[in-house]
Design a protein around this motif. Structure first.
Motif, PDB file in Angstrom:
ATOM      1  N   LEU A  11       8.063   2.032  10.339  1.00 52.41           N
ATOM      2  CA  LEU A  11       7.395   1.462   9.172  1.00 52.41           C
ATOM      3  C   LEU A  11       8.472   0.952   8.213  1.00 52.41           C
ATOM      4  O   LEU A  11       9.410   1.684   7.893  1.00 52.41           O
ATOM      5  CB  LEU A  11       6.564   2.555   8.505  1.00 52.41           C
ATOM      6  N   THR A  12       8.339  -0.277   7.776  1.00 50.58           N
ATOM      7  CA  THR A  12       9.263  -0.865   6.812  1.00 50.58           C
ATOM      8  C   THR A  12       8.468  -1.300   5.587  1.00 50.58           C
ATOM      9  O   THR A  12       7.410  -1.917   5.726  1.00 50.58           O
ATOM     10  CB  THR A  12       9.978  -2.099   7.401  1.00 50.58           C
ATOM     11  N   ALA A  13       8.972  -0.966   4.404  1.00 54.73           N
ATOM     12  CA  ALA A  13       8.321  -1.364   3.151  1.00 54.73           C
ATOM     13  C   ALA A  13       9.363  -1.984   2.227  1.00 54.73           C
ATOM     14  O   ALA A  13      10.471  -1.455   2.098  1.00 54.73           O
ATOM     15  CB  ALA A  13       7.680  -0.153   2.479  1.00 54.73           C
ATOM     16  N   ILE A  14       8.994  -3.090   1.605  1.00 53.36           N
ATOM     17  CA  ILE A  14       9.884  -3.797   0.674  1.00 53.36           C
ATOM     18  C   ILE A  14       9.075  -4.145  -0.566  1.00 53.36           C
ATOM     19  O   ILE A  14       7.947  -4.631  -0.446  1.00 53.36           O
ATOM     20  CB  ILE A  14      10.444  -5.093   1.290  1.00 53.36           C
ATOM     21  N   GLY A  15       9.655  -3.917  -1.724  1.00 53.96           N
ATOM     22  CA  GLY A  15       8.977  -4.265  -2.971  1.00 53.96           C
ATOM     23  C   GLY A  15       9.861  -3.999  -4.161  1.00 53.96           C
ATOM     24  O   GLY A  15      10.987  -3.518  -4.026  1.00 53.96           O
ATOM     25  N   GLU A  16       9.332  -4.296  -5.337  1.00 50.33           N
ATOM     26  CA  GLU A  16      10.083  -4.093  -6.567  1.00 50.33           C
ATOM     27  C   GLU A  16      10.392  -2.609  -6.742  1.00 50.33           C
ATOM     28  O   GLU A  16       9.511  -1.762  -6.594  1.00 50.33           O
ATOM     29  CB  GLU A  16       9.277  -4.607  -7.759  1.00 50.33           C
ATOM     30  N   PHE A  50      12.560   0.537   2.335  1.00 48.93           N
ATOM     31  CA  PHE A  50      12.395   1.865   2.918  1.00 48.93           C
ATOM     32  C   PHE A  50      12.009   1.674   4.374  1.00 48.93           C
ATOM     33  O   PHE A  50      11.035   0.987   4.677  1.00 48.93           O
ATOM     34  CB  PHE A  50      11.285   2.604   2.168  1.00 48.93           C
ATOM     35  N   ILE A  51      12.787   2.239   5.258  1.00 45.06           N
ATOM     36  CA  ILE A  51      12.495   2.187   6.688  1.00 45.06           C
ATOM     37  C   ILE A  51      12.318   3.622   7.159  1.00 45.06           C
ATOM     38  O   ILE A  51      13.160   4.484   6.865  1.00 45.06           O
ATOM     39  CB  ILE A  51      13.632   1.510   7.485  1.00 45.06           C
ATOM     40  N   MET A  52      11.216   3.872   7.851  1.00 47.21           N
ATOM     41  CA  MET A  52      10.938   5.215   8.349  1.00 47.21           C
ATOM     42  C   MET A  52      10.551   5.158   9.819  1.00 47.21           C
ATOM     43  O   MET A  52       9.856   4.239  10.242  1.00 47.21           O
ATOM     44  CB  MET A  52       9.757   5.833   7.596  1.00 47.21           C
ATOM     45  N   LEU A  53      10.995   6.148  10.563  1.00 48.62           N
ATOM     46  CA  LEU A  53      10.518   6.369  11.920  1.00 48.62           C
ATOM     47  C   LEU A  53       9.570   7.556  11.826  1.00 48.62           C
ATOM     48  O   LEU A  53       9.969   8.645  11.399  1.00 48.62           O
ATOM     49  CB  LEU A  53      11.672   6.677  12.875  1.00 48.62           C
ATOM     50  N   VAL A  67      -4.476   2.499   7.225  1.00 48.60           N
ATOM     51  CA  VAL A  67      -4.440   2.775   5.788  1.00 48.60           C
ATOM     52  C   VAL A  67      -3.306   2.040   5.062  1.00 48.60           C
ATOM     53  O   VAL A  67      -3.462   1.641   3.905  1.00 48.60           O
ATOM     54  CB  VAL A  67      -4.324   4.305   5.555  1.00 48.60           C
ATOM     55  N   LEU A  68      -2.172   1.848   5.732  1.00 49.73           N
ATOM     56  CA  LEU A  68      -0.997   1.281   5.059  1.00 49.73           C
ATOM     57  C   LEU A  68      -1.230  -0.098   4.449  1.00 49.73           C
ATOM     58  O   LEU A  68      -0.817  -0.322   3.308  1.00 49.73           O
ATOM     59  CB  LEU A  68       0.218   1.243   5.992  1.00 49.73           C
ATOM     60  N   PRO A  69      -1.864  -1.055   5.120  1.00 52.90           N
ATOM     61  CA  PRO A  69      -2.004  -2.383   4.497  1.00 52.90           C
ATOM     62  C   PRO A  69      -2.695  -2.349   3.130  1.00 52.90           C
ATOM     63  O   PRO A  69      -2.253  -3.023   2.192  1.00 52.90           O
ATOM     64  CB  PRO A  69      -2.821  -3.165   5.529  1.00 52.90           C
ATOM     65  N   THR A  70      -3.732  -1.558   2.975  1.00 56.28           N
ATOM     66  CA  THR A  70      -4.440  -1.464   1.688  1.00 56.28           C
ATOM     67  C   THR A  70      -3.552  -0.820   0.637  1.00 56.28           C
ATOM     68  O   THR A  70      -3.445  -1.305  -0.493  1.00 56.28           O
ATOM     69  CB  THR A  70      -5.747  -0.657   1.850  1.00 56.28           C
ATOM     70  N   LYS A  71      -2.897   0.275   1.015  1.00 53.50           N
ATOM     71  CA  LYS A  71      -2.008   0.972   0.075  1.00 53.50           C
ATOM     72  C   LYS A  71      -0.836   0.071  -0.314  1.00 53.50           C
ATOM     73  O   LYS A  71      -0.414   0.063  -1.473  1.00 53.50           O
ATOM     74  CB  LYS A  71      -1.505   2.278   0.704  1.00 53.50           C
ATOM     75  N   LEU A  75       0.335  -1.115  -4.067  1.00 52.17           N
ATOM     76  CA  LEU A  75       1.682  -0.835  -4.581  1.00 52.17           C
ATOM     77  C   LEU A  75       2.553  -2.086  -4.720  1.00 52.17           C
ATOM     78  O   LEU A  75       3.693  -1.992  -5.152  1.00 52.17           O
ATOM     79  CB  LEU A  75       2.384   0.176  -3.667  1.00 52.17           C
ATOM     80  N   GLY A  76       2.034  -3.241  -4.322  1.00 57.07           N
ATOM     81  CA  GLY A  76       2.819  -4.470  -4.391  1.00 57.07           C
ATOM     82  C   GLY A  76       3.948  -4.516  -3.383  1.00 57.07           C
ATOM     83  O   GLY A  76       5.029  -5.031  -3.664  1.00 57.07           O
ATOM     84  N   LEU A  77       3.708  -3.970  -2.199  1.00 61.44           N
ATOM     85  CA  LEU A  77       4.745  -3.905  -1.168  1.00 61.44           C
ATOM     86  C   LEU A  77       4.437  -4.836  -0.007  1.00 61.44           C
ATOM     87  O   LEU A  77       3.271  -5.035   0.351  1.00 61.44           O
ATOM     88  CB  LEU A  77       4.851  -2.480  -0.611  1.00 61.44           C
ATOM     89  N   LEU A  78       5.473  -5.351   0.577  1.00 62.51           N
ATOM     90  CA  LEU A  78       5.390  -6.057   1.845  1.00 62.51           C
ATOM     91  C   LEU A  78       5.734  -5.023   2.901  1.00 62.51           C
ATOM     92  O   LEU A  78       6.770  -4.356   2.803  1.00 62.51           O
ATOM     93  CB  LEU A  78       6.405  -7.210   1.869  1.00 62.51           C
ATOM     94  N   THR A  79       4.859  -4.838   3.889  1.00 61.41           N
ATOM     95  CA  THR A  79       5.122  -3.829   4.908  1.00 61.41           C
ATOM     96  C   THR A  79       5.016  -4.420   6.298  1.00 61.41           C
ATOM     97  O   THR A  79       4.373  -5.448   6.509  1.00 61.41           O
ATOM     98  CB  THR A  79       4.130  -2.638   4.802  1.00 61.41           C
ATOM     99  N   MET A  80       5.647  -3.731   7.217  1.00 63.20           N
ATOM    100  CA  MET A  80       5.609  -4.110   8.617  1.00 63.20           C
ATOM    101  C   MET A  80       5.653  -2.817   9.420  1.00 63.20           C
ATOM    102  O   MET A  80       6.327  -1.863   9.034  1.00 63.20           O
ATOM    103  CB  MET A  80       6.817  -4.990   8.944  1.00 63.20           C
ATOM    104  N   MET A  81       4.928  -2.782  10.524  1.00 64.14           N
ATOM    105  CA  MET A  81       4.921  -1.616  11.399  1.00 64.14           C
ATOM    106  C   MET A  81       5.090  -2.070  12.838  1.00 64.14           C
ATOM    107  O   MET A  81       4.640  -3.150  13.210  1.00 64.14           O
ATOM    108  CB  MET A  81       3.589  -0.871  11.287  1.00 64.14           C
ATOM    109  N   LYS A  82       5.725  -1.229  13.626  1.00 60.28           N
ATOM    110  CA  LYS A  82       5.868  -1.507  15.047  1.00 60.28           C
ATOM    111  C   LYS A  82       5.911  -0.181  15.792  1.00 60.28           C
ATOM    112  O   LYS A  82       6.717   0.694  15.468  1.00 60.28           O
ATOM    113  CB  LYS A  82       7.158  -2.286  15.330  1.00 60.28           C
TER     114      LYS A  82
END
Length: 177
Positions: A11-16, A50-53, A67-71, A75-82
């Motif tokens: 999971l990767t999250a990027i934001g202010e 923030f990158i998490m395994l 759940v992550l896309p809504t959250k 939170l104003g974050l761009l996220t990606m999951m793989k």
């Protein structure tokens, strides 16, 4: 965790950047019954990364995906999951860090990483930044890597010495394992 807890997702999250953002994300992971196996945080400019395994059973991984896309929008974050699988490390004879510094010159990191690729050595971790010193902008970089059993470490170090002269950088190799 159940016997099916071997499912993993990156999971990767990027934001202010702001206080509490790590708490929000780690609480979400916990609420979805996932476990954080590994993570990295960096502040790049004004952006938090923030990158998490994560691991968990199939329902936990599916829950975080749902759940992550809504959250993230909240939170104003761009996220990606793989989804991924457990890493199988290759055979190596030793682990090292390489720290180098010098005047900030475009292309230095690219040449160093190309040297590693040409030497058939994968980089495990990399951190680089710039800073002011006197009237110069300097760069510093730290790489962590494992030496495969078929690579001659002494020849590798000799070859890097030559590259360091070309790039005009000072460096230190440290064995870490």
């Amino acid at each position: 965790m159940t016997a099916f807890s071997n499912h993993q997702i990156v999971l990767t999250a990027i934001g202010e950047d702001r206080p509490g953002i790590v708490s929000e994300l780690t609480q979400l992971v916990s609420d979805c019954h996932c476990n954080i196996i590994d993570s990295r945080i960096a502040i790049l400019g004004c952006e938090f990364t923030f990158i998490m395994l994560l691991n968990g059973d199939m329902s936990a991984i599916s829950r975080i995906e749902h759940v992550l896309p809504t959250k993230a929008m909240e939170l104003g974050l761009l996220t990606m999951m793989k989804r991924t699988a457990s890493h199988t490390p290759s055979e190596f004879c030793a682990g090292y860090t390489l720290e180098y510094t010098g005047i900030d010159t475009p292309g230095t990191l690219s040449k160093v990483t190309r040297f590693f690729a040409d030497s058939n050595i994968s980089i495990c971790s990399l951190k680089s930044d710039t800073y002011s010193q006197e009237d110069d902008i300097k760069m510093r970089c730290e790489l962590e890597f494992n030496i495969p059993v078929d690579v001659d470490i002494d020849q590798f170090k000799i070859s890097f010495e030559s590259l360091s002269h070309t790039l005009n950088v000072d460096y230190i190799f440290k064995r870490i394992r």
